[in-house]
Design an enzyme around this catalytic site. Sequence first.
Site, PDB file in Angstrom:
ATOM      1  N   GLY A   1      21.615  38.560  45.027  1.00  0.00           N
ATOM      2  CA  GLY A   1      22.863  38.124  45.621  1.00  0.00           C
ATOM      3  C   GLY A   1      24.034  38.890  45.036  1.00  0.00           C
TER       4      GLY A   1
ATOM      5  N   CYS B   1      22.811  37.893  36.368  1.00  0.00           N
ATOM      6  CA  CYS B   1      23.921  38.284  37.232  1.00  0.00           C
ATOM      7  C   CYS B   1      24.068  39.796  37.160  1.00  0.00           C
ATOM      8  CB  CYS B   1      25.208  37.608  36.753  1.00  0.00           C
ATOM      9  SG  CYS B   1      26.643  37.981  37.767  1.00  0.00           S
ATOM     10  N   LEU B   2      24.315  40.428  38.302  1.00  0.00           N
ATOM     11  CA  LEU B   2      24.476  41.882  38.313  1.00  0.00           C
ATOM     12  C   LEU B   2      25.696  42.318  37.504  1.00  0.00           C
ATOM     13  CD1 LEU B   2      23.576  42.781  42.009  1.00  0.00           C
ATOM     14  CD2 LEU B   2      22.160  43.051  39.971  1.00  0.00           C
TER      15      LEU B   2
ATOM     16  N   GLN C   1      32.624  40.713  42.832  1.00  0.00           N
ATOM     17  CA  GLN C   1      31.835  41.596  41.971  1.00  0.00           C
ATOM     18  C   GLN C   1      32.001  43.074  42.324  1.00  0.00           C
ATOM     19  OE1 GLN C   1      28.060  39.107  42.443  1.00  0.00           O
ATOM     20  NE2 GLN C   1      27.847  39.901  40.374  1.00  0.00           N
TER      21      GLN C   1
ATOM     22  N   HIS D   1      31.101  32.430  42.064  1.00  0.00           N
ATOM     23  CA  HIS D   1      31.870  33.674  41.873  1.00  0.00           C
ATOM     24  C   HIS D   1      33.188  33.638  42.646  1.00  0.00           C
ATOM     25  CE1 HIS D   1      29.561  36.483  39.475  1.00  0.00           C
ATOM     26  NE2 HIS D   1      28.456  36.291  40.171  1.00  0.00           N
TER      27      HIS D   1
ATOM     28  N   HIS E   1      25.203  30.060  42.662  1.00  0.00           N
ATOM     29  CA  HIS E   1      25.669  31.125  41.779  1.00  0.00           C
ATOM     30  C   HIS E   1      26.728  31.993  42.476  1.00  0.00           C
ATOM     31  CE1 HIS E   1      24.819  34.382  38.655  1.00  0.00           C
ATOM     32  NE2 HIS E   1      25.497  35.034  39.573  1.00  0.00           N
ATOM     33  N   GLU E   2      26.439  32.388  43.710  1.00  0.00           N
ATOM     34  CA  GLU E   2      27.362  33.287  44.414  1.00  0.00           C
ATOM     35  C   GLU E   2      28.645  32.551  44.826  1.00  0.00           C
ATOM     36  OE1 GLU E   2      26.761  36.283  44.045  1.00  0.00           O
ATOM     37  OE2 GLU E   2      24.636  36.095  43.550  1.00  0.00           O
TER      38      GLU E   2
HETATM   39 ZN    ZN Z   1      26.578  36.742  39.619  1.00  0.00          ZN
END
Ligand code: ZN
Length: 162
Positions: free
Chosen positions: A46, A90-91, A51, A136, A132-133
């Site tokens: 995701g 997380c990326l 991000q 953000h 999670h997304e």
């Molecule tokens: Zn993340």
Amino acid sequence: MAIRNIRTMDEEVLRKKSKEVKVMTPRTKMLIGDMLDTMYEAGGVGLAAPQVGVLKRIVVIDIGDGAEPLVMINPVIYETSGEQTADEGCLSLAGKCGQVTRPNVVKVRFQDEHMDQKELVAEELLARAICHECDHLDGILYIDLVEGELRDATYEEDDEEE
Ligand code: ZN
């Protein structure tokens, strides 16, 4: 389409609240395509617009179950139930993971890339990814919710080949 630079957790943009998307524009379409490319390139499940440095309420998700990637615009989780605890990463914080408790089931309302209103009931990994997304978009990071220490992620090869 292009790969965008993924912002890391020390960057302030990840702590800001994203703005609602009112209309679909060519620029936003391009952003969504780039977000998908960037997520796949980085091997994530995701990615949220902040991000890549864009404060718009857009997330893309693909948990690798063979389904079409989910593009969610202005997502709102309106009901949750149950609980699940598992490792999350997380990326924006490569190579780390930590244990987070999330609802096991979420109901979410959003608009798709045509700005059509949609609803979805998701469970387990998909529910986790959506939580999670969506976090953000409000400047919340999983490290805020982690139980115990962050650890070095050990990546297992799974063969969900695409
Ligand atoms: Zn993340």
